[in-house]
Design a protein around this motif. Structure first.
Motif, PDB file in Angstrom:
ATOM      1  N   TYR A   1      -1.252  36.841  35.964  1.00  0.00           N
ATOM      2  CA  TYR A   1      -1.058  38.020  36.811  1.00  0.00           C
ATOM      3  C   TYR A   1       0.376  38.133  37.335  1.00  0.00           C
ATOM      4  O   TYR A   1       1.005  39.180  37.212  1.00  0.00           O
ATOM      5  CB  TYR A   1      -2.037  37.988  37.989  1.00  0.00           C
ATOM      6  N   PHE A   2       0.890  37.046  37.919  1.00  0.00           N
ATOM      7  CA  PHE A   2       2.183  37.105  38.592  1.00  0.00           C
ATOM      8  C   PHE A   2       3.376  36.824  37.683  1.00  0.00           C
ATOM      9  O   PHE A   2       4.504  37.167  38.007  1.00  0.00           O
ATOM     10  CB  PHE A   2       2.215  36.125  39.777  1.00  0.00           C
ATOM     11  N   GLY A   3       3.142  36.166  36.558  1.00  0.00           N
ATOM     12  CA  GLY A   3       4.247  35.872  35.655  1.00  0.00           C
ATOM     13  C   GLY A   3       4.997  34.607  36.032  1.00  0.00           C
ATOM     14  O   GLY A   3       4.530  33.815  36.848  1.00  0.00           O
ATOM     15  N   PRO A   4       6.173  34.421  35.474  1.00  0.00           N
ATOM     16  CA  PRO A   4       6.872  33.132  35.507  1.00  0.00           C
ATOM     17  C   PRO A   4       7.692  32.840  36.760  1.00  0.00           C
ATOM     18  O   PRO A   4       8.011  31.697  37.022  1.00  0.00           O
ATOM     19  CB  PRO A   4       7.806  33.227  34.315  1.00  0.00           C
TER      20      PRO A   4
ATOM     21  N   GLY B   1       9.167  29.525  30.176  1.00  0.00           N
ATOM     22  CA  GLY B   1       9.259  30.802  30.874  1.00  0.00           C
ATOM     23  C   GLY B   1       9.414  31.970  29.922  1.00  0.00           C
ATOM     24  O   GLY B   1       9.991  32.995  30.258  1.00  0.00           O
ATOM     25  N   TYR B   2       8.886  31.840  28.719  1.00  0.00           N
ATOM     26  CA  TYR B   2       8.989  32.878  27.700  1.00  0.00           C
ATOM     27  C   TYR B   2       7.595  33.435  27.413  1.00  0.00           C
ATOM     28  O   TYR B   2       6.703  32.698  26.984  1.00  0.00           O
ATOM     29  CB  TYR B   2       9.601  32.321  26.415  1.00  0.00           C
ATOM     30  N   LYS B   3       7.415  34.724  27.663  1.00  0.00           N
ATOM     31  CA  LYS B   3       6.111  35.368  27.458  1.00  0.00           C
ATOM     32  C   LYS B   3       5.016  34.599  28.207  1.00  0.00           C
ATOM     33  O   LYS B   3       3.948  34.300  27.671  1.00  0.00           O
ATOM     34  CB  LYS B   3       5.765  35.468  25.970  1.00  0.00           C
ATOM     35  N   VAL B   4       5.305  34.280  29.455  1.00  0.00           N
ATOM     36  CA  VAL B   4       4.433  33.426  30.263  1.00  0.00           C
ATOM     37  C   VAL B   4       3.039  34.016  30.435  1.00  0.00           C
ATOM     38  O   VAL B   4       2.054  33.285  30.388  1.00  0.00           O
ATOM     39  CB  VAL B   4       5.082  33.129  31.626  1.00  0.00           C
ATOM     40  N   LYS B   5       2.940  35.311  30.597  1.00  0.00           N
ATOM     41  CA  LYS B   5       1.614  35.907  30.778  1.00  0.00           C
ATOM     42  C   LYS B   5       0.741  35.691  29.540  1.00  0.00           C
ATOM     43  O   LYS B   5      -0.447  35.391  29.656  1.00  0.00           O
ATOM     44  CB  LYS B   5       1.739  37.388  31.134  1.00  0.00           C
TER      45      LYS B   5
ATOM     46  N   MET C   1      13.718  27.775  47.496  1.00  0.00           N
ATOM     47  CA  MET C   1      12.372  28.284  47.318  1.00  0.00           C
ATOM     48  C   MET C   1      12.199  29.012  45.980  1.00  0.00           C
ATOM     49  O   MET C   1      11.108  29.050  45.465  1.00  0.00           O
ATOM     50  CB  MET C   1      11.995  29.229  48.462  1.00  0.00           C
ATOM     51  N   LYS C   2      13.290  29.594  45.475  1.00  0.00           N
ATOM     52  CA  LYS C   2      13.189  30.317  44.207  1.00  0.00           C
ATOM     53  C   LYS C   2      12.874  29.383  43.045  1.00  0.00           C
ATOM     54  O   LYS C   2      12.393  29.821  42.013  1.00  0.00           O
ATOM     55  CB  LYS C   2      14.488  31.073  43.926  1.00  0.00           C
ATOM     56  N   ALA C   3      13.134  28.075  43.226  1.00  0.00           N
ATOM     57  CA  ALA C   3      12.873  27.110  42.157  1.00  0.00           C
ATOM     58  C   ALA C   3      11.422  26.636  42.141  1.00  0.00           C
ATOM     59  O   ALA C   3      11.004  26.001  41.166  1.00  0.00           O
ATOM     60  CB  ALA C   3      13.807  25.919  42.283  1.00  0.00           C
ATOM     61  N   LEU C   4      10.647  26.943  43.162  1.00  0.00           N
ATOM     62  CA  LEU C   4       9.258  26.478  43.211  1.00  0.00           C
ATOM     63  C   LEU C   4       8.407  26.965  42.038  1.00  0.00           C
ATOM     64  O   LEU C   4       7.651  26.175  41.472  1.00  0.00           O
ATOM     65  CB  LEU C   4       8.613  26.838  44.543  1.00  0.00           C
ATOM     66  N   PRO C   5       8.487  28.238  41.638  1.00  0.00           N
ATOM     67  CA  PRO C   5       7.699  28.645  40.467  1.00  0.00           C
ATOM     68  C   PRO C   5       8.091  27.875  39.198  1.00  0.00           C
ATOM     69  O   PRO C   5       7.223  27.542  38.384  1.00  0.00           O
ATOM     70  CB  PRO C   5       7.999  30.136  40.320  1.00  0.00           C
ATOM     71  N   LEU C   6       9.381  27.579  39.033  1.00  0.00           N
ATOM     72  CA  LEU C   6       9.814  26.792  37.879  1.00  0.00           C
ATOM     73  C   LEU C   6       9.194  25.401  37.916  1.00  0.00           C
ATOM     74  O   LEU C   6       8.645  24.932  36.918  1.00  0.00           O
ATOM     75  CB  LEU C   6      11.344  26.689  37.843  1.00  0.00           C
ATOM     76  N   LEU C   7       9.266  24.741  39.068  1.00  0.00           N
ATOM     77  CA  LEU C   7       8.664  23.416  39.205  1.00  0.00           C
ATOM     78  C   LEU C   7       7.162  23.482  38.957  1.00  0.00           C
ATOM     79  O   LEU C   7       6.592  22.643  38.257  1.00  0.00           O
ATOM     80  CB  LEU C   7       8.961  22.839  40.593  1.00  0.00           C
ATOM     81  N   GLY C   8       6.517  24.505  39.504  1.00  0.00           N
ATOM     82  CA  GLY C   8       5.082  24.681  39.286  1.00  0.00           C
ATOM     83  C   GLY C   8       4.734  24.876  37.819  1.00  0.00           C
ATOM     84  O   GLY C   8       3.766  24.299  37.321  1.00  0.00           O
ATOM     85  N   ARG C   9       5.535  25.679  37.125  1.00  0.00           N
ATOM     86  CA  ARG C   9       5.292  25.896  35.688  1.00  0.00           C
ATOM     87  C   ARG C   9       5.440  24.603  34.903  1.00  0.00           C
ATOM     88  O   ARG C   9       4.643  24.312  34.003  1.00  0.00           O
ATOM     89  CB  ARG C   9       6.261  26.946  35.117  1.00  0.00           C
ATOM     90  N   ILE C  10       6.468  23.816  35.232  1.00  0.00           N
ATOM     91  CA  ILE C  10       6.697  22.547  34.537  1.00  0.00           C
ATOM     92  C   ILE C  10       5.516  21.612  34.746  1.00  0.00           C
ATOM     93  O   ILE C  10       4.959  21.063  33.785  1.00  0.00           O
ATOM     94  CB  ILE C  10       8.008  21.892  35.005  1.00  0.00           C
ATOM     95  N   LEU C  11       5.117  21.437  35.996  1.00  0.00           N
ATOM     96  CA  LEU C  11       4.000  20.537  36.301  1.00  0.00           C
ATOM     97  C   LEU C  11       2.699  21.038  35.685  1.00  0.00           C
ATOM     98  O   LEU C  11       1.899  20.252  35.173  1.00  0.00           O
ATOM     99  CB  LEU C  11       3.858  20.367  37.811  1.00  0.00           C
ATOM    100  N   PHE C  12       2.485  22.342  35.725  1.00  0.00           N
ATOM    101  CA  PHE C  12       1.274  22.938  35.163  1.00  0.00           C
ATOM    102  C   PHE C  12       1.208  22.715  33.651  1.00  0.00           C
ATOM    103  O   PHE C  12       0.168  22.379  33.101  1.00  0.00           O
ATOM    104  CB  PHE C  12       1.248  24.437  35.478  1.00  0.00           C
ATOM    105  N   ALA C  13       2.340  22.916  32.978  1.00  0.00           N
ATOM    106  CA  ALA C  13       2.365  22.866  31.515  1.00  0.00           C
ATOM    107  C   ALA C  13       2.217  21.448  30.962  1.00  0.00           C
ATOM    108  O   ALA C  13       1.756  21.273  29.829  1.00  0.00           O
ATOM    109  CB  ALA C  13       3.655  23.494  31.002  1.00  0.00           C
TER     110      ALA C  13
ATOM    111  N   LEU D   1      -7.849  26.587  35.576  1.00  0.00           N
ATOM    112  CA  LEU D   1      -8.114  27.951  35.106  1.00  0.00           C
ATOM    113  C   LEU D   1      -7.637  28.969  36.141  1.00  0.00           C
ATOM    114  O   LEU D   1      -7.033  29.994  35.792  1.00  0.00           O
ATOM    115  CB  LEU D   1      -9.605  28.115  34.812  1.00  0.00           C
ATOM    116  N   GLY D   2      -7.869  28.680  37.413  1.00  0.00           N
ATOM    117  CA  GLY D   2      -7.372  29.549  38.475  1.00  0.00           C
ATOM    118  C   GLY D   2      -5.857  29.651  38.449  1.00  0.00           C
ATOM    119  O   GLY D   2      -5.291  30.736  38.607  1.00  0.00           O
ATOM    120  N   GLY D   3      -5.176  28.528  38.229  1.00  0.00           N
ATOM    121  CA  GLY D   3      -3.715  28.548  38.123  1.00  0.00           C
ATOM    122  C   GLY D   3      -3.245  29.373  36.939  1.00  0.00           C
ATOM    123  O   GLY D   3      -2.266  30.118  37.040  1.00  0.00           O
ATOM    124  N   ALA D   4      -3.947  29.250  35.815  1.00  0.00           N
ATOM    125  CA  ALA D   4      -3.575  30.029  34.632  1.00  0.00           C
ATOM    126  C   ALA D   4      -3.746  31.523  34.887  1.00  0.00           C
ATOM    127  O   ALA D   4      -2.915  32.331  34.464  1.00  0.00           O
ATOM    128  CB  ALA D   4      -4.413  29.586  33.425  1.00  0.00           C
TER     129      ALA D   4
END
Length: 129
Positions: free
Chosen positions: A116-119, A61-65, A1-13, A108-111
Motif C-alpha cells: 500500500y505505502f510503497g518503499p 526499492g525497485y517496484k516494491v509494491k 527518520m527518513k532512513a527508517l523505511p530503508l532499514l525496515g525494508r532491509i530487515l523485512f527482506a 503478511l501484514g508488513g507485506a
C-alpha cells in the motif's frame, strides 16, 4: 527518520532472501511433501524463486509494491499448508506451528503495508520520480 523505511525494508527482506534461496535449491521439499503439498519438488523451488524476487524488489526499492505482492503470494499458501496448527495432534508441535503461523500472519501484514505505502524515500522507485 527518513532512513527508517530503508532499514525496515532491509530487515523485512532478509528472511525471504535467505529462506527463498534455500527453497529455490530444493531445501524443504521433503518437509512440504510430508505435509501433503502436491508436486512439492516443483512448488517448493518455485516458491523460493517467488520469495527471492519479492525480497530483492523490496531490498533494492525497485517496484516494491509488486515485490510485496510476490511475498503475499508466497506467504498465503505456505502459511496455510505448512503451519496448519489446528490439525496437529501433539500439543508441543501444535504450539510451535501456531507460533510459525502467527509469525507469518504478522509478516503478511508488513507485506500488505509495503504493497500500500510503497518503499519510502530511499529507493530506486522514488529516485526515478
Amino acid at each position: 527518520m527518513k532512513a527508517l523505511p530503508l532499514l525496515g525494508r532491509i530487515l523485512f527482506a532478509l528472511i525471504f532472501l535467505m529462506s527463498g534461496l534455500n527453497h529455490a535449491m530444493g531445501a524443504g521439499t521433503d518437509y512440504a511433501a510430508a505435509a501433503g503439498v502436491p508436486m512439492a519438488g516443483v512448488l517448493v523451488p518455485l516458491a523460493g524463486v517467488i520469495a527471492v524476487l519479492g525480497a530483492l524488489s523490496i531490498l533494492l526499492g525497485y517496484k516494491v509494491k509488486y515485490g510485496a505482492w510476490l511475498i503475499v503470494i508466497f506467504l498465503i499458501p505456505v502459511t496455510l499448508a505448512l503451519h496448519n496448527f489446528w490439525t496437529v495432534k501433539d500439543p508441543m508441535q501444535a504450539q510451535m506451528q501456531m507460533a510459525m503461523f502467527m509469525k507469518n500472519i504478522a509478516i503478511l501484514g508488513g507485506a500488505l503495508l509495503l504493497a500500500y505505502f510503497g518503499p519510502g524515500p530511499y529507493s530506486i522507485d522514488n529516485r526515478k520520480a
